[in-house]
Structure formats: structure tokens, C-alpha cells
Design a protein around this motif. Structure first.
Motif, mmCIF file in Angstrom:
data_model
loop_
_atom_site.group_PDB
_atom_site.id
_atom_site.type_symbol
_atom_site.label_atom_id
_atom_site.label_comp_id
_atom_site.label_asym_id
_atom_site.label_seq_id
_atom_site.Cartn_x
_atom_site.Cartn_y
_atom_site.Cartn_z
ATOM 1 N N ASP A 172 0.805 -1.220 0.000
ATOM 2 C CA ASP A 172 0.000 0.000 0.000
ATOM 3 C C ASP A 172 0.841 1.275 0.000
ATOM 4 O OD1 ASP A 172 -2.544 -1.121 -0.076
ATOM 5 O OD2 ASP A 172 -2.596 -1.434 2.091
ATOM 6 N N THR A 173 2.110 1.184 0.386
ATOM 7 C CA THR A 173 2.925 2.387 0.548
ATOM 8 C C THR A 173 3.873 2.649 -0.603
ATOM 9 O OG1 THR A 173 4.664 1.206 1.765
ATOM 10 C CG2 THR A 173 2.835 2.123 3.054
ATOM 11 N N GLY A 174 4.271 1.617 -1.335
ATOM 12 C CA GLY A 174 5.222 1.844 -2.405
ATOM 13 C C GLY A 174 5.778 0.568 -3.002
ATOM 14 N N ILE A 175 6.899 0.725 -3.689
ATOM 15 C CA ILE A 175 7.588 -0.370 -4.363
ATOM 16 C C ILE A 175 8.923 -0.581 -3.659
ATOM 17 C CG2 ILE A 175 8.546 -1.201 -6.545
ATOM 18 C CD1 ILE A 175 6.650 0.740 -7.973
ATOM 19 N N THR A 176 9.242 -1.826 -3.330
ATOM 20 C CA THR A 176 10.477 -2.139 -2.621
ATOM 21 C C THR A 176 11.352 -3.046 -3.467
ATOM 22 O OG1 THR A 176 9.426 -1.917 -0.448
ATOM 23 C CG2 THR A 176 11.486 -3.174 -0.562
ATOM 24 N N TYR A 177 12.559 -2.583 -3.739
ATOM 25 C CA TYR A 177 13.545 -3.351 -4.505
ATOM 26 C C TYR A 177 14.529 -4.020 -3.552
ATOM 27 C CZ TYR A 177 12.405 -1.755 -9.231
ATOM 28 O OH TYR A 177 11.788 -1.535 -10.434
ATOM 29 N N GLY A 215 25.795 -6.751 2.688
ATOM 30 C CA GLY A 215 24.573 -7.554 2.773
ATOM 31 C C GLY A 215 23.574 -7.160 1.704
ATOM 32 N N PRO A 216 22.383 -7.746 1.736
ATOM 33 C CA PRO A 216 21.348 -7.350 0.776
ATOM 34 C C PRO A 216 20.987 -5.881 0.965
ATOM 35 C CG PRO A 216 20.758 -9.396 1.907
ATOM 36 C CD PRO A 216 21.939 -8.830 2.633
ATOM 37 N N VAL A 217 20.765 -5.196 -0.127
ATOM 38 C CA VAL A 217 20.393 -3.781 -0.084
ATOM 39 C C VAL A 217 18.909 -3.664 -0.424
ATOM 40 C CG1 VAL A 217 20.798 -1.487 -1.038
ATOM 41 C CG2 VAL A 217 22.721 -3.089 -0.751
ATOM 42 N N VAL A 218 18.125 -3.173 0.531
ATOM 43 C CA VAL A 218 16.686 -3.035 0.359
ATOM 44 C C VAL A 218 16.359 -1.565 0.150
ATOM 45 C CG1 VAL A 218 14.418 -3.397 1.414
ATOM 46 C CG2 VAL A 218 16.254 -5.073 1.784
ATOM 47 N N VAL A 219 15.667 -1.261 -0.941
ATOM 48 C CA VAL A 219 15.368 0.120 -1.314
ATOM 49 C C VAL A 219 13.852 0.289 -1.360
ATOM 50 C CG1 VAL A 219 15.715 1.931 -3.018
ATOM 51 C CG2 VAL A 219 17.474 0.172 -2.695
ATOM 52 N N GLN A 220 13.328 1.096 -0.452
ATOM 53 C CA GLN A 220 11.888 1.327 -0.370
ATOM 54 C C GLN A 220 11.551 2.655 -1.055
ATOM 55 O OE1 GLN A 220 11.703 0.972 3.975
ATOM 56 N NE2 GLN A 220 10.543 -0.923 3.709
ATOM 57 N N LEU A 221 10.713 2.584 -2.073
ATOM 58 C CA LEU A 221 10.358 3.762 -2.861
ATOM 59 C C LEU A 221 8.883 4.086 -2.660
ATOM 60 C CD1 LEU A 221 12.128 2.772 -6.214
ATOM 61 C CD2 LEU A 221 13.074 4.103 -4.310
ATOM 62 N N PRO A 222 8.562 5.111 -1.876
ATOM 63 C CA PRO A 222 7.156 5.510 -1.725
ATOM 64 C C PRO A 222 6.552 5.892 -3.074
ATOM 65 C CG PRO A 222 8.562 6.604 -0.102
ATOM 66 C CD PRO A 222 9.480 5.957 -1.093
ATOM 67 N N TYR A 223 5.262 5.674 -3.225
ATOM 68 C CA TYR A 223 4.622 5.972 -4.500
ATOM 69 C C TYR A 223 4.782 7.432 -4.910
ATOM 70 C CZ TYR A 223 2.472 1.359 -4.464
ATOM 71 O OH TYR A 223 2.261 0.003 -4.465
#
Length: 265
Positions: free
Chosen positions: A221-226, A239-247
Motif C-alpha cells: 500500500d505504501t510503495g515499491i520495494t527493490y 549484505g542485501p540492499v533493500v530500497v523502499q520507494l514511496p509511491y
């Protein structure tokens, strides 16, 4: 089986309708270990699986397609014609047998038997299940020697209107890649408290100019997460890189007619 429940939530762009997907689930678990025949100097191998999969949905054709995608992403094409129980049982047997053969081969060839244990830990999780969209992530940890184990995270988005996996071209306008890449890199820079993205290379990231959307994403509901896995854009220690992109940060790049429209606009 059955209906959809409509909820309403307020957001910056107005009232959005939230439709709960009525999917029924089951989980299969495996916890197995083995020792190689005639080998007493090594613990052999172990395998742990926790596999959640859909067992019921109002559209049976779509259900079958989603089940196929779940098996394909977790276990590979070899197992897609089997029932979920057969998939898990056969995958476990194949894994145990492959490691046992490797250990026996090393014994016969008089090679030094490793003192470590081979292992694999595999699980999947449902991250989002609304608005005809299903976000799933698959985690896999393996060890077969070396300085450390390997970790991999694979995210998928499935359109429950069609039973198809959604890719970036289903969501974004033409020529989105360069703009989206910059947004991703800028997000990583902010997360690492650097003013200039090029400074990321001093922290263990590789060439930041080569970081680009990799198709490994989920939505909610908040965005797209890579997710960028180990060694993909940075050294193992990062480590793994998590990128949270709000809409609101990527809305200008989204297709107005995409399956995300109901939650992104």
C-alpha cells in the motif's frame, strides 16, 4: 471461495478502495539431514523448507497459474508438474542425494572430507494480498564451503486478475529506467548518510553508475520495494540492499493504466 470486502482508507491523493483478496493458503515444512555413507568425519547436510502456497481461489484457472508460479520460483521448472506435496518431497530427496553423492565422491577419490555441513534453508512469505495483487518473497540461504554462506531474496508480484507475474514494463512508462535508477541510487545514498552518491563506493558499493532496476521488487500500500542481493551492487559485508520507494517518489514514472493504479494514484 467467496466475496471481496471493500475497506476505505485516507491518503494524500484522496480516498482509496482497498480490496482484500480471498485466497486460502497451506504450508508444507521439511526438516531433514543426512550423513554420507561410510563417512564419519563430516555432519553431511541439512535442509529446511517452509513453503506456503495457495490452495483455493474463486477463479480456478488463475489459482492453477499462481500455484505454478509459486513452485517455479521456489523450486525450479523441474517440479512444476507435481502436486505441492510431491514438489517438496522430491526437492528434498534430490537435494539430500546430490550432497550425499558429492561427499561419497570425495571419499572415493581420497580427497579431504570437509569438516563443515552443507545446508539449505528455503522459505517464502506473503507480503501483500490486496487489490488483486499478490506480493511474495522467497528467501534462500545455502552453504557448501567457503568463507560464508550465501543468501538470496527473490520478490515477485502477481496480478490476480490474470494470474500473471508483473514486471517493470507492466508498471512503468516507456524510458523509465534512467530516472528510476537515479531515484534508487539517491535513496541508497540517503539511507547510508552520504551527500553524494559517488561516496557510496567508499563504503563498499560497486560503480554507482551501473546500479539500475533489477526486476526484484514487491509492492504494497505504501510503495515499491527493490532488493539487491549480496555481490549484486556491493561487497558481501554490505549484505542485501533493500530500497523502499514511496509511491509519491515514483508516481510520475508509473503507467496510469497499470495494475498498481488503484493503490498508487
Amino acid at each position: 471461495m467467496g466475496c471481496e470486502i471493500a475497506l476505505f482508507t485516507c491518503c494524500s491523493t484522496g480516498r482509496r478502495e482497498v480490496m482484500e483478496n480471498h485466497v486460502q493458503w497451506d504450508t508444507l515444512s521439511v526438516d531433514k539431514s543426512c550423513d554420507a555413507a561410510n563417512v564419519n568425519t563430516t555432519p553431511g547436510c541439512s535442509l529446511q523448507i517452509s513453503f506456503i502456497y495457495p490452495i483455493d481461489f474463486q477463479d480456478k484457472t488463475i489459482l492453477k497459474s499462481v500455484q505454478h508460479l509459486f513452485v517455479l520460483d521456489c523450486f525450479g521448472s523441474k517440479y512444476t508438474d507435481m502436486t505441492p506435496k510431491e514438489v517438496v518431497d522430491n526437492y528434498a530427496e534430490d537435494y539430500i542425494n546430490s550432497i550425499r553423492k558429492e561427499l561419497i565422491k570425495e571419499t572415493v577419490s581420497d580427497e579431504e572430507i570437509p569438516a563443515y555441513e552443507y545446508y539449505e534453508i528455503l522459505n517464502n512469505r506473503i507480503l501483500y494480498n490486496r487489490n488483486h495483487l499478490l506480493s511474495v518473497t522467497i528467501g534462500r540461504e545455502t552453504f557448501s564451503g567457503g568463507a560464508h554462506g550465501a543468501h538470496n531474496h527473490l520478490s515477485r508480484v502477481i496480478d490476480l486478475k490474470t494470474g500473471r507475474q508483473l514486471g517493470e514494463t507492466d508498471l512503468f512508462i516507456d524510458d523509465y529506467r534512467d530516472d528510476l535508477a537515479k531515484i534508487i541510487v539517491d535513496n541508497i545514498a540517503v539511507s547510508n548518510n552520504v551527500d553524494n552518491a559517488s561516496e557510496l563506493e567508499n563504503l563498499g558499493f560497486f560503480n554507482v553508475n551501473e546500479i539500475s532496476p533489477n526486476g526484484n521488487f514487491y509492492v504494497d500500500d505504501t510503495g515499491i520495494t527493490y532488493t539487491f542481493n549480496e555481490y549484486e551492487i556491493a561487497a558481501y559485508a554490505i549484505g542485501p540492499v533493500v530500497v523502499q520507494l514511496p509511491y509519491e517518489n515514483v508516481r510520475h514514472l508509473l503507467r496510469a493504466d497499470s495494475p498498481l493504479a488503484a493503490i498508487a494514484f
